[in-house]
Design a protein around this motif. Sequence first.
Motif, short mmCIF file in Angstrom:
data_model
loop_
_atom_site.label_atom_id
_atom_site.label_comp_id
_atom_site.label_asym_id
_atom_site.label_seq_id
_atom_site.Cartn_x
_atom_site.Cartn_y
_atom_site.Cartn_z
N ARG A 116 0.82 -1.20 0.00
CA ARG A 116 0.00 0.00 0.00
C ARG A 116 0.87 1.26 0.00
N LEU A 120 1.15 4.16 -2.97
CA LEU A 120 0.87 5.58 -2.75
C LEU A 120 2.07 6.45 -3.10
N LEU A 151 -4.04 9.46 2.86
CA LEU A 151 -4.81 8.55 2.00
C LEU A 151 -4.54 7.08 2.32
N LYS A 154 -7.27 4.87 3.65
CA LYS A 154 -8.47 4.90 2.82
C LYS A 154 -9.61 5.65 3.52
N HIS A 183 -7.51 13.65 -6.35
CA HIS A 183 -8.89 13.63 -5.85
C HIS A 183 -9.79 12.81 -6.77
N GLU A 185 -8.84 10.50 -8.93
CA GLU A 185 -8.41 9.11 -8.97
C GLU A 185 -8.97 8.32 -7.80
N PHE A 186 -9.00 8.94 -6.62
CA PHE A 186 -9.49 8.25 -5.42
C PHE A 186 -10.99 8.42 -5.21
N ASN A 187 -11.58 9.41 -5.88
CA ASN A 187 -13.00 9.69 -5.75
C ASN A 187 -13.42 9.85 -4.29
N VAL A 188 -12.57 10.54 -3.51
CA VAL A 188 -12.85 10.77 -2.11
C VAL A 188 -13.45 12.17 -1.96
#
Length: 359
Positions: A116, A120, A151, A154, A183, A185-188
Motif C-alpha cells: 500500500r 501511494l 490517504l 483509505k 482527488h 483518482e481516489f473519488n474521495v
Amino acid sequence: MSITIKNLNKSFGDFHALQNINLQVPTGALVSLLGPSGCGKTTLLRIIAGLETHNNGEIYFGEQEVSNKSVRERGVGFVFQNYALFRHMTVFDNVAFGLQVLPKSQRPSKADIAERVHELLKMVQLDWLSKSYPHQLSGGQRQRVALARALAVKPKLLLLDEPFGALDAKVRKELRQWLRDIHHEFNVTSLLVTHDQEEALEISDQIVVMNHGKVEQVGSGAALYDAPDNAFVTEFLGEVNRFEGYIERGDLVIGNFRYPEVPQQGKWHEGTATAYIRPHEFSIAREAQGAMLQAQIHHISVLGPIVRVSLYDQTGQDIEVMMPHQHHQAHQFKLGEQVYLTPSHISVFTQKDMVDYVI
C-alpha cells in the motif's frame, strides 16, 4: 460520502466563531472553504474532523450523525499546512504510520502495508525517496508525503487545511492540479480550506465563501464570480473596480452615464447604489460614444496573453482594466493618453442590499 452540516454554532467566550452554519458537501466533490483570515473556515474544518467541539448543531457523514464520535471513529484523513510529518521517521514509515497503529483486528499484514505504501508513493512520484527523512525533502515533496499518509488508511473524507500555504507560488500552482488529479483518482470527498481565490477557483467543484463566521454564498467558481449574491462576495472573489452612484427610474446613474436595470440582478431599489465592474468587463476606446467615463493611462503591463492597464479617472480614482494582448497590439495605447471606458456588465447593490462587512 457526503457531509451535511445543520445549524452549527461555535463560540469562544463572547466571540461567535461560527453562526448557524448550514452546508451540504456532495459525495465525491472537492469543495473549498474560502474567506479572509479569522472568518471561521479552519474552525469549521476542525469541528468536522472531530478535533474541535461545537456548541450546538448537527454533523452528518452520509446518513450517520457523528457529532459525538471521536476523530478515529470519523475515519477522516487530515492534511495540515505544516505537513506534521514525524521527523525521526523515513518517508516510508511516515506513510505507513496510520496503518501500523490500527487495531490488530483491522491492521493489514506487513506485506500488505508495504504494498500500500509503495503504491501511494508511486502515485505521488516519491517512491524513490522512501528511505529519506523529511528534512531531506523540499516543501512540495513533504506535502505530497503528507497527502499520501492521509490517504493510506483509505479515509471516507479528506480534509485539507491550507495545504499549500507554506509553499512558493510556482510549487503551489503545480500541486493544485496534482491534488485535483489525485482527488479524481481516489473519488474521495474532499474539503479544502484556503484564502487563495485563484486556488479555489482553479480546483474546486464548489466554493463556500465565508465571512465573520457565516456562509455568504455557495456555488461553482463561475457562478460566484459572475453572479455574486452580495458586495462581500463581489469584492473578495477576484479583482473589481468600485463606483458610487444612485438608482433613478430603474437606471443606475454614475455621473452622466446611465445603465438600465438588469433582470437577472433583481429589482433595484431607488436611492444610493454601489457598482462593481471587473477589469475584464471594461473596454477601452479613443471615442467617447456610449462611454461611462474618461480616464488617463498611467501604467501598462504586458502579462503574456493579457495586458493590464492602470488608469486614473477625472476624480483621481485608480481603475484597472484587462484586455487581450491582440487588442492592445491593434490599438497601441500609450502612457498618458486620454481614453474612454465602457462596461459590458455591472454588478449593482443598492443601499438596501448593502450590509457592513470587513475584508
